[in-house]
Design a protein around this motif. Structure first.
Motif, PDB file in Angstrom:
ATOM      1  N   LYS A   5       0.827  -1.212   0.000  1.00 45.74           N
ATOM      2  CA  LYS A   5       0.000   0.000   0.000  1.00 45.74           C
ATOM      3  C   LYS A   5       0.859   1.258   0.000  1.00 45.74           C
ATOM      4  O   LYS A   5       0.509   2.254  -0.598  1.00 45.74           O
ATOM      5  N   VAL A   8       2.073   2.385  -3.565  1.00 40.08           N
ATOM      6  CA  VAL A   8       1.089   2.703  -4.595  1.00 40.08           C
ATOM      7  C   VAL A   8       0.902   4.211  -4.677  1.00 40.08           C
ATOM      8  O   VAL A   8       0.677   4.879  -3.670  1.00 40.08           O
ATOM      9  N   LEU A  10      -1.401   7.146  -5.776  1.00 38.77           N
ATOM     10  CA  LEU A  10      -2.825   7.355  -6.039  1.00 38.77           C
ATOM     11  C   LEU A  10      -3.046   8.640  -6.833  1.00 38.77           C
ATOM     12  O   LEU A  10      -2.281   9.588  -6.716  1.00 38.77           O
ATOM     13  N   ARG A  16      -9.830  10.490   1.610  1.00 36.37           N
ATOM     14  CA  ARG A  16     -10.504   9.614   2.568  1.00 36.37           C
ATOM     15  C   ARG A  16     -12.016   9.821   2.604  1.00 36.37           C
ATOM     16  O   ARG A  16     -12.727   9.037   3.213  1.00 36.37           O
ATOM     17  N   TYR A  39     -14.889  -2.501   3.809  1.00 37.35           N
ATOM     18  CA  TYR A  39     -13.677  -2.078   3.105  1.00 37.35           C
ATOM     19  C   TYR A  39     -12.652  -1.415   4.001  1.00 37.35           C
ATOM     20  O   TYR A  39     -11.580  -1.056   3.534  1.00 37.35           O
ATOM     21  N   ASP A  63      -8.402   5.381   6.514  1.00 36.04           N
ATOM     22  CA  ASP A  63      -7.274   5.200   5.606  1.00 36.04           C
ATOM     23  C   ASP A  63      -7.700   5.498   4.167  1.00 36.04           C
ATOM     24  O   ASP A  63      -8.782   5.090   3.731  1.00 36.04           O
ATOM     25  N   HIS A  65      -6.535   4.300   1.394  1.00 38.78           N
ATOM     26  CA  HIS A  65      -6.599   3.104   0.555  1.00 38.78           C
ATOM     27  C   HIS A  65      -7.920   2.363   0.746  1.00 38.78           C
ATOM     28  O   HIS A  65      -8.449   1.771  -0.196  1.00 38.78           O
ATOM     29  N   ASP A  66      -8.458   2.398   1.976  1.00 29.25           N
ATOM     30  CA  ASP A  66      -9.765   1.797   2.226  1.00 29.25           C
ATOM     31  C   ASP A  66     -10.852   2.556   1.477  1.00 29.25           C
ATOM     32  O   ASP A  66     -11.774   1.964   0.915  1.00 29.25           O
ATOM     33  N   LYS A  68     -10.458   4.255  -1.303  1.00 29.76           N
ATOM     34  CA  LYS A  68     -10.314   3.934  -2.725  1.00 29.76           C
ATOM     35  C   LYS A  68     -10.922   2.575  -3.035  1.00 29.76           C
ATOM     36  O   LYS A  68     -11.636   2.414  -4.023  1.00 29.76           O
ATOM     37  N   SER A  69     -10.664   1.603  -2.189  1.00 28.63           N
ATOM     38  CA  SER A  69     -11.214   0.260  -2.385  1.00 28.63           C
ATOM     39  C   SER A  69     -12.743   0.295  -2.355  1.00 28.63           C
ATOM     40  O   SER A  69     -13.406  -0.310  -3.205  1.00 28.63           O
TER      41      SER A  69
END
Length: 119
Positions: A5, A8, A10, A16, A39, A63, A65-66, A68-69
């Motif tokens: 993570k 990566v 973004l 967020r 997520y 987070d 990344h969460d 984005k997921s």
């Protein structure tokens, strides 16, 4: 997985905070926590309850990344026969909309003041 993570990169619009549209009017915050919580850790969910904000919500993740997921997986997801629209919250876009509303109101006030109409 955590190391992956960190490497990566973004896109700049990713953050967020998700802005979710086309929600069923009867959906509860608990339903949203259950759906979006899959997520990652959620900091806050704000559901629109005014007539002009019904069917929308802000979902704030701990987070990025969460977030984005969740946005990738839930955009277009069918909830109670409605397809969700998940977008990343963009403060500058919201400010532009508010500025446009204020300008329209000022124009209407000036029209009233000087007795002008749209015809």
């Amino acid at each position: 997985m955590a190391a992956r993570k960190l490497n990566v990169r973004l896109p700049p619009e990713v953050n967020r905070i998700l802005f979710v549209k086309n929600l069923p009017f009867k959906i509860t915050p608990d339903d949203l926590y259950e759906l979006f919580g899959k997520y990652g850790a959620i900091r806050q969910i704000r559901v629109g309850n005014a007539p002009d904000t019904e069917g929308t919500a802000f979902v704030v993740y701990e987070d990025i990344h969460d977030a984005k997921s969740a946005c990738d997986h839930l955009s277009g997801f069918n909830v109670q026969n409605r397809y969700l629209i998940c977008l990343y919250y963009q403060q500058n876009r919201m400010n532009k909309k508010l500025d446009q509303k204020k300008k329209k109101q000022e124009i209407e006030k000036l029209k009233e003041k000087f007795g002008l109409d749209d015809s």
